[in-house]
Motif scaffolding. Structure first.
Motif, PDB file in Angstrom:
ATOM      1  N   SER A   1       0.826  -1.212   0.000  1.00  0.00           N
ATOM      2  CA  SER A   1       0.000   0.000   0.000  1.00  0.00           C
ATOM      3  C   SER A   1       0.857   1.258   0.000  1.00  0.00           C
ATOM      4  CB  SER A   1      -0.937  -0.001   1.212  1.00  0.00           C
ATOM      5  OG  SER A   1      -1.953  -0.958   1.061  1.00  0.00           O
TER       6      SER A   1
ATOM      7  N   CYS B   1      -3.209  -6.299   8.400  1.00  0.00           N
ATOM      8  CA  CYS B   1      -3.116  -5.571   7.123  1.00  0.00           C
ATOM      9  C   CYS B   1      -4.070  -6.204   6.126  1.00  0.00           C
ATOM     10  CB  CYS B   1      -1.675  -5.640   6.604  1.00  0.00           C
ATOM     11  SG  CYS B   1      -1.460  -5.142   4.876  1.00  0.00           S
TER      12      CYS B   1
ATOM     13  N   ILE C   1      -5.436  -5.474   1.900  1.00  0.00           N
ATOM     14  CA  ILE C   1      -5.068  -4.719   0.702  1.00  0.00           C
ATOM     15  C   ILE C   1      -6.043  -5.061  -0.421  1.00  0.00           C
ATOM     16  CG2 ILE C   1      -3.435  -6.486  -0.120  1.00  0.00           C
ATOM     17  CD1 ILE C   1      -1.649  -4.017  -0.943  1.00  0.00           C
TER      18      ILE C   1
ATOM     19  N   ARG D   1       2.394   1.665  -3.458  1.00  0.00           N
ATOM     20  CA  ARG D   1       1.383   2.150  -4.406  1.00  0.00           C
ATOM     21  C   ARG D   1       1.099   3.640  -4.187  1.00  0.00           C
ATOM     22  NH1 ARG D   1      -4.358  -0.849  -4.727  1.00  0.00           N
ATOM     23  NH2 ARG D   1      -4.231  -0.531  -2.468  1.00  0.00           N
ATOM     24  N   ARG D   2       1.005   4.042  -2.929  1.00  0.00           N
ATOM     25  CA  ARG D   2       0.697   5.444  -2.613  1.00  0.00           C
ATOM     26  C   ARG D   2       1.789   6.389  -3.112  1.00  0.00           C
ATOM     27  NH1 ARG D   2       2.639   8.096   1.507  1.00  0.00           N
ATOM     28  NH2 ARG D   2       3.141   6.175   2.637  1.00  0.00           N
TER      29      ARG D   2
END
Length: 209
Positions: A69, A104, A106, A72-73
Motif C-alpha cells: 500500500s 493488514c 489490501i 502504491r501510494r
C-alpha cells in the motif's frame, strides 16, 4: 538475447526477495512483492532514476504485502494479484498479518486470472496460477527472458509451506509438476526467499516434487 534484467532486494524481517524487473535501456520497472518496505524501496529506486510502473503480488502473505500500500501510494503504480487470492488480500486473519501483530488488508487495483498476459513497462509477462502455498499463489513468466518469478511456490531444492490458511500440499506438488516443470529447463526461477535456480536443476534435485 533479451535485455530484460532482474534485480533482487532482500527486505523485511523474513528476508523476502523483492524483485525489480526492467529493460536494460529503460528506467521503467515492475516491482514484485515489496515485503514491508514500500517507502524505502521507492526511495532507493528513485535515487537510481527508476519509476515504478506496476506492483505484482505472487501471493498475499504478510511478509510479501505489508509494504504494498505504501509503495502504491508513493509511486502511483497499480497493484495486481490473482483473483483467487482475494480472500487473503482482504482478510488479515487469512493472510497471517493479524497473527504477527501487524493486521493488514489490501485491495489490488486489478485481480488477474490464470493465463492472462500483462503488458507493463514495455514488457510482457504471463500469469501462471500455482495454487498450493496459498489458493491464489501465482507466478509471472517473462518468456522473452526465460524468467519465472515464482513466489513461495518453489525454492532452490525446496518448496513453500502449506500449513497456513488455504494451503494444500497436494495442490502445491501438482502446480510445480504441471505448471512449472513443463517450462523449458533453462528457465530461471526467482523465488520469494533464497537464491535463484532453474527448472532443470529443480527437476533433477528437488526432493519434494
Amino acid at each position: 538475447m533479451s535485455n530484460i534484467k532482474v534485480a533482487r532486494m532482500v527486505v523485511g524481517n523474513l528476508g523476502t526477495n523483492c524483485y525489480l524487473i526492467y529493460r536494460e535501456e529503460s528506467k521503467e520497472a515492475i516491482i514484485v512483492d515489496p515485503a514491508d518496505c514500500g517507502e524505502q524501496i521507492f526511495q532507493k529506486l528513485q535515487s537510481q532514476g527508476f519509476t515504478v510502473s506496476a506492483i505484482l503480488l505472487t501471493h498475499a502473505h504478510f511478509d510479501h504485502v505489508l509494504g504494498a500500500s505504501d509503495l502504491r501510494r508513493v509511486s502511483g503504480a497499480k497493484l495486481y494479484a490473482l483473483e483467487e487470492e482475494r480472500p487473503l488480500c482482504e482478510n488479515s486473519e487469512t493472510n497471517v498479518s493479524a497473527m504477527v501483530g501487524r493486521p493488514c488488508t489490501i485491495r489490488p487495483n486489478t485481480y488477474v486470472v490464470d493465463g492472462q498476459e500483462l503488458e507493463l513497462a514495455g514488457m510482457t509477462c504471463k500469469v501462471i496460477a500455482t495454487p498450493g502455498h496459498t489458493a491464489g499463489s501465482c507466478c509471472y513468466y517473462f518468456e522473452e527472458a526465460e524468467v519465472l518469478i515464482c513466489g513461495d511456490t518453489i525454492f532452490q531444492e525446496s518448496v513453500g509451506r502449506t500449513d497456513l490458511p488455504t494451503g494444500s500440499a497436494s495442490q502445491l506438488v501438482r502446480s510445480i509438476r504441471e505448471r512449472i516443470f513443463t517450462l523449458p529447463e533453462e528457465t530461471q526461477l526467482f523465488p520469494g526467499h533464497g537464491d535463484s535456480t532453474t527448472v532443470g536443476h529443480e527437476k533433477k534435485y528437488n526432493p519434494f516434487c
